[in-house]
Design a protein around this motif. Structure first.
Motif, PDB file in Angstrom:
ATOM      1  N   THR A  26       4.774  79.325  22.851  1.00 43.63           N
ATOM      2  CA  THR A  26       3.701  79.106  21.883  1.00 43.63           C
ATOM      3  C   THR A  26       4.138  79.361  20.439  1.00 43.63           C
ATOM      4  O   THR A  26       3.833  78.541  19.559  1.00 43.63           O
ATOM      5  CB  THR A  26       2.468  79.959  22.246  1.00 43.63           C
ATOM      6  N   PRO A  27       4.863  80.465  20.125  1.00 43.53           N
ATOM      7  CA  PRO A  27       5.290  80.663  18.732  1.00 43.53           C
ATOM      8  C   PRO A  27       6.100  79.483  18.196  1.00 43.53           C
ATOM      9  O   PRO A  27       5.924  79.059  17.049  1.00 43.53           O
ATOM     10  CB  PRO A  27       6.139  81.943  18.795  1.00 43.53           C
ATOM     11  N   LYS A  28       6.964  78.923  19.051  1.00 43.29           N
ATOM     12  CA  LYS A  28       7.783  77.776  18.642  1.00 43.29           C
ATOM     13  C   LYS A  28       6.899  76.549  18.386  1.00 43.29           C
ATOM     14  O   LYS A  28       7.113  75.800  17.434  1.00 43.29           O
ATOM     15  CB  LYS A  28       8.818  77.476  19.732  1.00 43.29           C
ATOM     16  N   ALA A  29       5.907  76.343  19.268  1.00 41.43           N
ATOM     17  CA  ALA A  29       4.991  75.205  19.095  1.00 41.43           C
ATOM     18  C   ALA A  29       4.200  75.352  17.801  1.00 41.43           C
ATOM     19  O   ALA A  29       4.004  74.380  17.063  1.00 41.43           O
ATOM     20  CB  ALA A  29       4.045  75.108  20.293  1.00 41.43           C
ATOM     21  N   LEU A  30       3.759  76.567  17.498  1.00 38.59           N
ATOM     22  CA  LEU A  30       3.016  76.802  16.255  1.00 38.59           C
ATOM     23  C   LEU A  30       3.915  76.614  15.034  1.00 38.59           C
ATOM     24  O   LEU A  30       3.492  76.055  14.020  1.00 38.59           O
ATOM     25  CB  LEU A  30       2.409  78.210  16.254  1.00 38.59           C
ATOM     26  N   GLN A  31       5.149  77.059  15.158  1.00 40.98           N
ATOM     27  CA  GLN A  31       6.101  76.916  14.052  1.00 40.98           C
ATOM     28  C   GLN A  31       6.355  75.439  13.755  1.00 40.98           C
ATOM     29  O   GLN A  31       6.384  75.006  12.605  1.00 40.98           O
ATOM     30  CB  GLN A  31       7.408  77.615  14.414  1.00 40.98           C
ATOM     31  N   GLN A  32       6.502  74.664  14.824  1.00 43.03           N
ATOM     32  CA  GLN A  32       6.686  73.216  14.664  1.00 43.03           C
ATOM     33  C   GLN A  32       5.472  72.600  13.962  1.00 43.03           C
ATOM     34  O   GLN A  32       5.590  71.637  13.217  1.00 43.03           O
ATOM     35  CB  GLN A  32       6.871  72.572  16.043  1.00 43.03           C
ATOM     36  N   MET A  46      -2.656  84.605  18.172  1.00 38.97           N
ATOM     37  CA  MET A  46      -1.750  83.481  18.418  1.00 38.97           C
ATOM     38  C   MET A  46      -2.450  82.409  19.265  1.00 38.97           C
ATOM     39  O   MET A  46      -2.380  81.212  18.961  1.00 38.97           O
ATOM     40  CB  MET A  46      -0.496  83.985  19.127  1.00 38.97           C
ATOM     41  N   TYR A  47      -3.143  82.861  20.317  1.00 38.33           N
ATOM     42  CA  TYR A  47      -3.815  81.895  21.194  1.00 38.33           C
ATOM     43  C   TYR A  47      -5.011  81.233  20.502  1.00 38.33           C
ATOM     44  O   TYR A  47      -5.325  80.072  20.781  1.00 38.33           O
ATOM     45  CB  TYR A  47      -4.234  82.556  22.508  1.00 38.33           C
ATOM     46  N   ASP A  48      -5.676  81.954  19.596  1.00 40.46           N
ATOM     47  CA  ASP A  48      -6.751  81.332  18.815  1.00 40.46           C
ATOM     48  C   ASP A  48      -6.198  80.178  17.984  1.00 40.46           C
ATOM     49  O   ASP A  48      -6.797  79.097  17.917  1.00 40.46           O
ATOM     50  CB  ASP A  48      -7.392  82.367  17.873  1.00 40.46           C
ATOM     51  N   LEU A  49      -5.045  80.411  17.365  1.00 39.23           N
ATOM     52  CA  LEU A  49      -4.433  79.375  16.520  1.00 39.23           C
ATOM     53  C   LEU A  49      -3.946  78.184  17.336  1.00 39.23           C
ATOM     54  O   LEU A  49      -4.118  77.032  16.934  1.00 39.23           O
ATOM     55  CB  LEU A  49      -3.271  79.979  15.716  1.00 39.23           C
ATOM     56  N   VAL A  50      -3.344  78.460  18.495  1.00 37.17           N
ATOM     57  CA  VAL A  50      -2.845  77.339  19.300  1.00 37.17           C
ATOM     58  C   VAL A  50      -4.011  76.567  19.920  1.00 37.17           C
ATOM     59  O   VAL A  50      -3.940  75.340  20.066  1.00 37.17           O
ATOM     60  CB  VAL A  50      -1.817  77.807  20.357  1.00 37.17           C
TER      61      VAL A  50
END
Length: 295
Positions: A26-32, A46-50
């Motif tokens: 997930t951190p990588k997906a958000l960074q992308q 983090m999960y709220d943002l994704v």
């Protein structure tokens, strides 16, 4: 089992959107997507943002049943809502898109050239929750790095064993024994994989239905014969590290094979884009992936 969803998944044109990045990715997906790790302070944030990212994708105008057959969700997403409806219900009722759930817990260490799935603790309970939340099918991934016959046999055996447990719960399992596209003996790995898959398909009872998610093969139309097996609902392909353009180009040469892209689908999307920019970028991706999936 929803018979209309089963018919649609087996017969209709389109592809599957993989929106199932889990805790580790997930951190990588958000960074992308343009959101750095300092934008959230804990896992819930983090999960709220994704979920906001996935909601933006799902609600985008061209993310619809004209192009997309199904969407694979992460467990956290299954429990969340979009516009007051559980995500799976929103997908099917508002968009006509069939919901799947990623059920694996990640990969074990490399052994005999493969990474098996880690044990899936609490699977029976998770499958009950999935059925209660109107999920159609599941997905689970292992990885083949080398053409080791013992390792590949173990990977396919594990996929089918867990797949039968999932099918018994009333869901359609997507078995995903990914062959690493950087493997030095990839073509040989794919031959060993198909040999094992055929052996296990032949041993299934007549009522059991499965799907497969494979890397786009070295040899064009390599999995074409598996598509005719009465147990097989559909065979889909991961992008596996290729860019969207590369993955689409290779997919075009594999008739009947449809996309199930994750990173390649989200390519070019950014939290900083206006809705018009975001929707235009996603629309172009969806239409290109769809075109590559209907050969």
């Amino acid at each position: 089992m929803n018979e209309e969803q089963l018919r649609r998944m087996h017969e209709d044109q389109g592809f599957i959107a993989a929106l199932d990045q889990s805790g580790g990715s997930t951190p990588k997906a958000l960074q992308q997507y343009g959101i750095q790790e300092n934008a959230y302070s804990n896992e819930e944030g983090m999960y709220d943002l994704v979920h906001a990212m996935r909601t933006r994708i799902i609600k985008s105008p061209d993310f619809n049943s004209d192009f997309i057959l199904g969407a694979i969700l992460f467990e956290n997403t299954m429990h969340r809502s979009i516009d007051g409806k559980l995500t799976a219900d929103y997908l099917w009722e508002e968009k006509g898109i069939i919901p799947f759930l990623k059920v694996d817990k990640g990969l074990a260490d490399l052994e005999n050239g493969v990474q098996l799935m880690k044990p899936i603790s609490g699977l029976d309970d998770l499958l009950k929750q999935a059925v209660a939340k109107n999920i159609f099918g599941t997905k689970m991934r292992s990885v083949i790095k080398n053409a080791n016959s013992e390792g590949i046999a173990a990977a396919i055996k594990q996929q089918f064993e867990v797949g039968k447990q999932i099918a018994a719960a009333g869901l359609i399992p997507i078995l995903e024994p990914e062959v690493d596209i950087h493997s030095p003996d990839r073509s040989e790995s794919e031959k060993l994989l198909k040999q094992e898959v055929k052996k296990h398909l032949a041993a299934l009872d007549t009522k059991t239905k499965v799907m497969f998610k494979f890397s786009i093969p070295v040899e064009d139309d390599f999995y074409r014969d598996l598509m005719d097996d009465p147990h097989v609902v559909r065979i889909v392909a991961l992008s596996g590290g290729y860019s969207q353009a590369e993955a689409n180009e290779k997919l075009l040469k594999n008739h009947g094979l449809i996309a199930s892209f994750s990173r390649a689908l989200a390519e070019g999307l950014s939290a900083q884009q206006t809705d018009a920019q975001f929707n235009a970028t996603l629309s172009a991706s969806i239409k290109a992936i769809y075109s590559a999936s209907i050969t």
